[in-house]
Write a protein that holds these residues in place. Structure first.
Motif, PDB file in Angstrom:
ATOM      1  N   GLU A  27     -42.116 -21.536 -23.680  1.00  0.00           N
ATOM      2  CA  GLU A  27     -40.984 -21.950 -24.387  1.00  0.00           C
ATOM      3  C   GLU A  27     -40.283 -20.700 -25.437  1.00  0.00           C
ATOM      4  OE1 GLU A  27     -43.528 -23.621 -24.491  1.00  0.00           O
ATOM      5  OE2 GLU A  27     -43.236 -25.501 -23.296  1.00  0.00           O
ATOM      6  N   THR A  28     -41.215 -19.992 -25.931  1.00  0.00           N
ATOM      7  CA  THR A  28     -40.768 -18.919 -26.663  1.00  0.00           C
ATOM      8  C   THR A  28     -40.301 -17.794 -26.001  1.00  0.00           C
ATOM      9  OG1 THR A  28     -43.044 -17.932 -26.484  1.00  0.00           O
ATOM     10  CG2 THR A  28     -42.628 -19.393 -28.569  1.00  0.00           C
ATOM     11  N   ILE A  29     -40.805 -17.620 -24.765  1.00  0.00           N
ATOM     12  CA  ILE A  29     -40.306 -16.521 -24.040  1.00  0.00           C
ATOM     13  C   ILE A  29     -38.798 -16.974 -23.501  1.00  0.00           C
ATOM     14  CG2 ILE A  29     -40.385 -15.088 -21.899  1.00  0.00           C
ATOM     15  CD1 ILE A  29     -42.501 -14.756 -24.098  1.00  0.00           C
ATOM     16  N   GLY A  43     -54.210  -1.113 -21.589  1.00  0.00           N
ATOM     17  CA  GLY A  43     -54.639  -2.285 -21.346  1.00  0.00           C
ATOM     18  C   GLY A  43     -53.568  -3.252 -21.517  1.00  0.00           C
ATOM     19  N   LEU A  44     -52.724  -3.322 -22.707  1.00  0.00           N
ATOM     20  CA  LEU A  44     -51.721  -4.308 -22.642  1.00  0.00           C
ATOM     21  C   LEU A  44     -50.490  -4.045 -21.801  1.00  0.00           C
ATOM     22  CD1 LEU A  44     -50.363  -6.300 -24.606  1.00  0.00           C
ATOM     23  CD2 LEU A  44     -49.773  -4.673 -26.060  1.00  0.00           C
ATOM     24  N   VAL A  45     -50.061  -2.709 -21.672  1.00  0.00           N
ATOM     25  CA  VAL A  45     -49.202  -2.475 -20.695  1.00  0.00           C
ATOM     26  C   VAL A  45     -49.292  -2.907 -19.246  1.00  0.00           C
ATOM     27  CG1 VAL A  45     -47.668  -0.530 -19.839  1.00  0.00           C
ATOM     28  CG2 VAL A  45     -48.293  -0.550 -22.214  1.00  0.00           C
ATOM     29  N   ILE A  46     -50.522  -2.736 -18.729  1.00  0.00           N
ATOM     30  CA  ILE A  46     -51.074  -2.935 -17.647  1.00  0.00           C
ATOM     31  C   ILE A  46     -51.005  -4.292 -17.173  1.00  0.00           C
ATOM     32  CG2 ILE A  46     -53.015  -2.801 -15.816  1.00  0.00           C
ATOM     33  CD1 ILE A  46     -53.470   0.040 -16.985  1.00  0.00           C
ATOM     34  N   ALA A  47     -51.646  -5.062 -18.193  1.00  0.00           N
ATOM     35  CA  ALA A  47     -51.571  -6.427 -18.370  1.00  0.00           C
ATOM     36  C   ALA A  47     -50.117  -7.198 -18.329  1.00  0.00           C
ATOM     37  CB  ALA A  47     -52.373  -7.155 -19.641  1.00  0.00           C
ATOM     38  N   GLY A  56     -30.563 -13.766 -25.675  1.00  0.00           N
ATOM     39  CA  GLY A  56     -30.308 -12.332 -24.993  1.00  0.00           C
ATOM     40  C   GLY A  56     -31.245 -11.301 -25.410  1.00  0.00           C
ATOM     41  N   ALA A  57     -32.479 -11.600 -25.805  1.00  0.00           N
ATOM     42  CA  ALA A  57     -33.270 -10.683 -26.044  1.00  0.00           C
ATOM     43  C   ALA A  57     -33.746  -9.764 -24.476  1.00  0.00           C
ATOM     44  CB  ALA A  57     -34.626 -11.174 -26.493  1.00  0.00           C
ATOM     45  N   SER A  58     -33.870  -8.601 -24.737  1.00  0.00           N
ATOM     46  CA  SER A  58     -34.129  -7.725 -23.633  1.00  0.00           C
ATOM     47  C   SER A  58     -35.842  -7.668 -23.315  1.00  0.00           C
ATOM     48  CB  SER A  58     -33.557  -6.243 -23.942  1.00  0.00           C
ATOM     49  OG  SER A  58     -34.698  -5.545 -24.973  1.00  0.00           O
ATOM     50  N   PRO A  59     -35.965  -7.484 -21.907  1.00  0.00           N
ATOM     51  CA  PRO A  59     -37.525  -7.468 -21.836  1.00  0.00           C
ATOM     52  C   PRO A  59     -38.286  -6.838 -23.001  1.00  0.00           C
ATOM     53  CG  PRO A  59     -36.291  -7.211 -19.741  1.00  0.00           C
ATOM     54  CD  PRO A  59     -35.351  -7.203 -20.794  1.00  0.00           C
ATOM     55  N   PHE A  60     -37.721  -5.430 -23.025  1.00  0.00           N
ATOM     56  CA  PHE A  60     -38.393  -4.795 -24.284  1.00  0.00           C
ATOM     57  C   PHE A  60     -38.541  -5.404 -25.488  1.00  0.00           C
ATOM     58  CE2 PHE A  60     -38.717  -1.299 -27.455  1.00  0.00           C
ATOM     59  CZ  PHE A  60     -39.817  -0.461 -26.988  1.00  0.00           C
ATOM     60  N   TRP A  95     -42.399  -6.597 -27.448  1.00  0.00           N
ATOM     61  CA  TRP A  95     -42.669  -6.218 -28.706  1.00  0.00           C
ATOM     62  C   TRP A  95     -42.583  -7.096 -29.971  1.00  0.00           C
ATOM     63  CZ3 TRP A  95     -45.900  -2.252 -29.354  1.00  0.00           C
ATOM     64  CH2 TRP A  95     -45.866  -1.374 -28.116  1.00  0.00           C
ATOM     65  N   LYS A  96     -41.257  -8.017 -29.865  1.00  0.00           N
ATOM     66  CA  LYS A  96     -41.104  -9.082 -30.818  1.00  0.00           C
ATOM     67  C   LYS A  96     -41.672 -10.223 -30.596  1.00  0.00           C
ATOM     68  CE  LYS A  96     -37.336  -6.052 -32.783  1.00  0.00           C
ATOM     69  NZ  LYS A  96     -35.815  -6.296 -32.930  1.00  0.00           N
ATOM     70  N   ILE A  97     -41.802 -10.494 -29.495  1.00  0.00           N
ATOM     71  CA  ILE A  97     -42.346 -12.017 -29.053  1.00  0.00           C
ATOM     72  C   ILE A  97     -43.741 -12.187 -28.649  1.00  0.00           C
ATOM     73  CG2 ILE A  97     -41.851 -14.134 -27.950  1.00  0.00           C
ATOM     74  CD1 ILE A  97     -39.618 -13.450 -29.772  1.00  0.00           C
ATOM     75  N   MET A  98     -44.334 -11.337 -27.764  1.00  0.00           N
ATOM     76  CA  MET A  98     -45.321 -11.333 -27.167  1.00  0.00           C
ATOM     77  C   MET A  98     -46.536 -10.722 -27.983  1.00  0.00           C
ATOM     78  SD  MET A  98     -44.268 -10.565 -23.018  1.00  0.00           S
ATOM     79  CE  MET A  98     -45.763 -10.826 -22.413  1.00  0.00           C
TER      80      MET A  98
END
Length: 336
Positions: free
Chosen positions: A231-233, A128-132, A240-244, A248-251
């Motif tokens: 703003e956090t994203i 559910g999280l990945v699909i969202a 320089g954070a990657s989407p991955f 995992w570390k922000i969202m």
């Protein structure tokens, strides 16, 4: 069929109409007993205050009565029967609980429930999280969400019937109409009776519940993701954070409370899973769960004592999770 449709329509009309009449009549009666119009001064203020005290009970009163009749009383009665014999007449002490601890089928049901608890909530929440996340990044994401959410509208029995056709097995030499066996045969494999293969058949049954509940997890988590401050994203992207890493570390840390609520909600559902087992295997081939075993003893074995004992075990497993879930939800709402 026509009679059933008419009966269903009449039932809905009576139910909805009865609620409308009740709430209109109760409010009207309250206004007549404690009128606020035509009365002046302190009397009007006192009547308005009395109305404010009484009116909420008019709304929650029927719910409390129904809750008492259909929830509180059955819990008390079930606890009572768990200490009595199969007919619910003679007191037998803890013998039903002693039987449960020593019964092989009960232990198998406990093992199966634990297996479901390990796999289904984790799979539903993760998918559910990945699909969202993914559907928010594509232009046809709304359509994709609708299709994934759709199985949630199907009853567990209906979904099980659909998956019966997926797992369907025909004898040697016959054309395989089950989708899974047809694919296996197409790639040169041997068709299998999937739902009767011990241990692994539990996972094939779990797939049905995962298919149903992933849409629920997706919708709740998608709403939580939309509440994350942009703003956090943006700050993480600039750093320089990657989407991955952003995922995992922000969202995920920011919606961890919602993830926990979704997880525990599905956990409670798994502890009570019944329809899928009954429809697909009826508990055969080591697929029984506690809810299905309770149904067998209560309504087929006609042993109210043992059936009630299993029901108490399910309740004891569900209540702590439910309490934690409510506290977590309250904390998410800011403690109000």
């Amino acid at each position: 069929m026509t009679a059933q449709i008419v009966s269903a329509i009449v039932t809905v009309l009576i139910g909805v109409g009865g609620c409308v009449v009740y709430f209109w009549g109760a409010n009207r009666l309250l206004d007549l007993i404690f009128p606020a119009r035509g009365v002046s001064g302190a009397a009007a203020i006192d009547n308005l205050r009395r109305q404010g005290y009484i009116r909420p009970w008019l709304f929650i009163g029927p719910a409390l009565i129904v809750l008492s009749v259909y929830l509180i009383y059955p819990v008390i009665a079930t606890f009572y029967y768990s200490f009595h014999d199969r007919g619910g007449q003679n007191f037998v002490g803890l013998s039903n609980y002693s039987w449960a601890l020593g019964d092989r089928e009960f232990r198998q049901a406990i093992f199966n429930n634990l297996l479901w608890l390990l796999v289904v909530p984790a799979a539903c929440t993760f998918l559910g999280l990945v699909i969202a996340v993914l559907t928010d990044r594509i232009w046809w994401g709304t359509l994709a969400k609708s299709l994934i959410f759709m199985p949630l509208a199907i009853s567990f029995v209906g979904a099980s019937v659909i998956w019966k056709f997926v797992y369907e097995y025909r004898g040697d030499g016959q054309t395989q109409v089950g989708i899974l066996n047809a694919l296996v045969q197409f790639f040169g494999g041997e068709p299998q009776v999937w739902v009767s293969t011990p241990f692994w058949n539990n996972f094939f049954l779990m797939v049905i519940l995962i298919w149903i509940q992933t849409g629920f997890a997706m919708v709740i988590l998608s709403s939580a993701l939309r509440g994350i401050p942009e703003e956090t994203i943006e700050a993480a992207t600039i750093d320089g954070a990657s989407p991955f890493q952003i995922f995992w570390k922000i969202m995920v840390p920011q919606i961890w409370g919602t993830i926990a609520v979704v997880w525990t909600t599905i956990t409670i559902l798994v502890l009570k899973v019944f329809d899928i087992i009954l429809t697909m295997t009826n508990g055969q081939w080591n697929t029984n769960t506690l809810a299905n075993l309770m149904f067998d003893w209560m309504f087929r074995g006609t042993d109210f004592g043992r059936g009630a004992t299993i029901a108490i075990v399910i309740m004891l497993a569900v209540v702590p999770i439910m309490v934690w879930n409510i506290r977590q939800a309250t904390r998410e709402d800011g403690g109000h």
